[in-house]
Design a protein around this motif. Sequence first.
Motif, PDB file in Angstrom:
ATOM      1  N   PHE A 267       0.845  -1.202   0.000  1.00  0.00           N
ATOM      2  CA  PHE A 267       0.000   0.000   0.000  1.00  0.00           C
ATOM      3  C   PHE A 267       0.878   1.249   0.000  1.00  0.00           C
ATOM      4  CE2 PHE A 267      -2.067  -3.168   2.952  1.00  0.00           C
ATOM      5  CZ  PHE A 267      -2.768  -3.805   1.937  1.00  0.00           C
ATOM      6  N   ARG A 268       0.349   2.353  -0.531  1.00  0.00           N
ATOM      7  CA  ARG A 268       1.098   3.607  -0.595  1.00  0.00           C
ATOM      8  C   ARG A 268       0.242   4.764  -0.069  1.00  0.00           C
ATOM      9  NH1 ARG A 268       3.963  -0.008  -1.474  1.00  0.00           N
ATOM     10  NH2 ARG A 268       5.593  -0.232  -3.065  1.00  0.00           N
ATOM     11  N   PRO A 269      -0.114   4.749   1.213  1.00  0.00           N
ATOM     12  CA  PRO A 269      -0.972   5.811   1.759  1.00  0.00           C
ATOM     13  C   PRO A 269      -0.309   7.184   1.734  1.00  0.00           C
ATOM     14  CG  PRO A 269      -0.130   4.409   3.512  1.00  0.00           C
ATOM     15  CD  PRO A 269       0.212   3.732   2.229  1.00  0.00           C
ATOM     16  N   LYS A 270       1.016   7.233   1.727  1.00  0.00           N
ATOM     17  CA  LYS A 270       1.708   8.525   1.799  1.00  0.00           C
ATOM     18  C   LYS A 270       1.445   9.409   0.583  1.00  0.00           C
ATOM     19  CE  LYS A 270       6.075   7.087  -0.369  1.00  0.00           C
ATOM     20  NZ  LYS A 270       7.530   6.922  -0.195  1.00  0.00           N
ATOM     21  N   ILE A 271       0.995   8.828  -0.521  1.00  0.00           N
ATOM     22  CA  ILE A 271       0.763   9.645  -1.708  1.00  0.00           C
ATOM     23  C   ILE A 271      -0.649  10.219  -1.758  1.00  0.00           C
ATOM     24  CG2 ILE A 271       2.412   8.233  -3.010  1.00  0.00           C
ATOM     25  CD1 ILE A 271      -0.110   7.249  -4.610  1.00  0.00           C
ATOM     26  N   LEU A 272      -1.480   9.867  -0.769  1.00  0.00           N
ATOM     27  CA  LEU A 272      -2.848  10.379  -0.751  1.00  0.00           C
ATOM     28  C   LEU A 272      -2.891  11.808  -0.228  1.00  0.00           C
ATOM     29  CD1 LEU A 272      -4.708   7.249   0.694  1.00  0.00           C
ATOM     30  CD2 LEU A 272      -4.554   7.947  -1.699  1.00  0.00           C
ATOM     31  N   ASN A 273      -3.801  12.585  -0.768  1.00  0.00           N
ATOM     32  CA  ASN A 273      -4.078  13.915  -0.250  1.00  0.00           C
ATOM     33  C   ASN A 273      -4.438  13.783   1.234  1.00  0.00           C
ATOM     34  OD1 ASN A 273      -5.760  16.166   0.592  1.00  0.00           O
ATOM     35  ND2 ASN A 273      -5.868  16.767  -1.561  1.00  0.00           N
TER      36      ASN A 273
ATOM     37  N   LEU B 247      -8.919  14.248  -9.308  1.00  0.00           N
ATOM     38  CA  LEU B 247      -9.832  13.788  -8.257  1.00  0.00           C
ATOM     39  C   LEU B 247      -9.660  14.460  -6.901  1.00  0.00           C
ATOM     40  CD1 LEU B 247      -9.801   9.923  -8.826  1.00  0.00           C
ATOM     41  CD2 LEU B 247     -11.650  11.505  -9.352  1.00  0.00           C
ATOM     42  N   ASN B 248      -8.504  15.040  -6.660  1.00  0.00           N
ATOM     43  CA  ASN B 248      -8.147  15.555  -5.322  1.00  0.00           C
ATOM     44  C   ASN B 248      -8.031  14.432  -4.292  1.00  0.00           C
ATOM     45  OD1 ASN B 248      -8.101  18.317  -6.102  1.00  0.00           O
ATOM     46  ND2 ASN B 248     -10.340  18.369  -5.982  1.00  0.00           N
ATOM     47  N   TRP B 249      -7.791  13.230  -4.761  1.00  0.00           N
ATOM     48  CA  TRP B 249      -7.555  12.103  -3.869  1.00  0.00           C
ATOM     49  C   TRP B 249      -6.061  11.920  -3.575  1.00  0.00           C
ATOM     50  CZ3 TRP B 249     -11.045   7.495  -5.912  1.00  0.00           C
ATOM     51  CH2 TRP B 249     -12.397   7.795  -5.629  1.00  0.00           C
ATOM     52  N   PHE B 250      -5.213  12.436  -4.461  1.00  0.00           N
ATOM     53  CA  PHE B 250      -3.780  12.169  -4.392  1.00  0.00           C
ATOM     54  C   PHE B 250      -2.976  13.456  -4.341  1.00  0.00           C
ATOM     55  CE2 PHE B 250      -5.828   8.684  -6.604  1.00  0.00           C
ATOM     56  CZ  PHE B 250      -5.281   7.563  -6.014  1.00  0.00           C
ATOM     57  N   ASP B 251      -1.775  13.359  -3.793  1.00  0.00           N
ATOM     58  CA  ASP B 251      -0.748  14.367  -3.996  1.00  0.00           C
ATOM     59  C   ASP B 251      -0.113  14.012  -5.328  1.00  0.00           C
ATOM     60  OD1 ASP B 251       1.907  15.492  -4.147  1.00  0.00           O
ATOM     61  OD2 ASP B 251       1.726  16.010  -2.023  1.00  0.00           O
TER      62      ASP B 251
END
Length: 568
Positions: A392-398, A526-530
């Motif tokens: 998983f890569r949660p750190k890239i989420l907004n 989407l504004n879901w990600f950085d």
Amino acid sequence: MCGIAGIIGNKATEDSLGKMLSVQHHRGPDFTGKFLNNNVALGHNRLSIIDLKSSANQPFFSNDKRYILIFNGEIYNYIELKDELQNNYDFYTDSDTEVLLASYIKWGNQCLSRLNGMFSFLIWDTFKEEVFAARDRFGVKPFYYALKDESFYFASEIKTLFSAGIPKKTNNKVWANYFAFGSYGMPDESFWEGVLQLPGGHVLTYKKGKLNIERWYVFEEEVKKHQTKLSFEEAKTTYRDLLEDSIKLRFRADVPLGFNVSGGVDSSTLLALVNKNEEGKHINAYTFYTDNSKYDELPWVEALLDNTNNPLHKVLLKAQDIVNLSNEMCQFQDEPFGGVPTIAYAEIFKKAQKNGVVVLLDGQGMDEQWAGYDYYVKRTASVIQGVNKSPFRPKILNPKFLNLSEKIEYPKPFDDAIKNMQYRDLFYTKIPRALRFNDRLSMAASTELREPFLDYRLVEFAFAQPLEYKINKGKQKYLLRVLASEYLPDAIRYAPKRALQTPQREWLANDLKDWVQSETNNLKTLNWFDNELLDDELKVYFDGDQDSSFHIWQWINASLLLKENNLG
């Protein structure tokens, strides 16, 4: 196996019901049935499996016309139940549908504990003006519903609800949990706001705007009935007898059967027991391969079938097929699905359907009941196999989007850590996810999938056995392997479990790189990600850090699903 749909309330119109049934026509192309009266609209898409005559079409009415049933699934022990009910009901068909309705009339909701099958059904009581609906123990067959404009909408697929006017709006908490923790939602959730599931093992009633849901299957209590410790030989004999009976029940059909086979001990044991039954010795076997020896199980499958009369049908999946097949899969899945292996599996059902095979048997469920996954030994919390670090890569989420996520604490009703992991996998993670994928892809090809190893008697009995019968001197699924020794050579019985069955990691990094880049770019609105971190993480993957491709597939899957629903 079929599709059900309907509306109870002032929005119950023939036009809406027609749209719903059209959208899920693939689930039952043999007959489309409707019932409309006042504020009630009930519909059914029939895939004829048992009693092919038109008298078994649905909606199905009781003899006195009080009850109307629409039913998706199979009641495997319908013959035995019918014998019990002969003096209480005047049967006029040979269908399991009529047996199900007669069982409800005789025993009410207590009929559910008598049913051995996979089912999702709804009964309208015209006298009480009340809905009764139920889903099988493990949730093999789907039941989605929504409440809107003082009406109750329900269907076998999410898109069916959308066609009736339920808004398409993402459930951002479920999506955030998916990206952050790999969760596919809790048993009552979907990836769409306002679209709910009736959990497996639950019943639903609805009357005059009042909805009530209760649990009818309490697994923990059923397991307690097996607490008397048997010797290893006694347990093996008991399990073998149950398994043989489960397969025998699932051979009941009035259409051609086949089965899916891999090189592992689960499907190999299924093959051996299928061939022990005289009816099974010439049925078609199906498997997929990718022409990559690092992943393919084809050599084990061919070795296994060398000594049988089962014709083997091999389905080749190539990297260049993935783009079109992924888009096609999104039309049927409605929610995230399991990547390239799921796509490969779907091609098996298409092949079977072209061969005129309507019912396929599968080996799903052994790992959960006999502790077959590697993390049962490692005692880790992860449910992803074949990776060395977090997939998983949660750190890239907004950050605002990430804050919607919440790590799920699954129930732990047992005093044993491994049993709690098995319980989690059976009711919250592995099995619910796989059953959803498999229902949609089999139904997309208008075929039925049956899972003999998920017979509740098998699951309860195996789950209750002591740990040393499951894991012994490092060998997992130990009792099953010993049982398999009566039928299979050691090379198959002790073949290593292959966590990865397709070159998804390599294909996404190389053959499909441009497609992956394009679909990932599509997420940036989407504004879901950085978005900068998203690009950085994708570059890391392309540059060779490919321990896991799960996060890459998550992004592709999200992009495809949102585009399919005109939201991305």
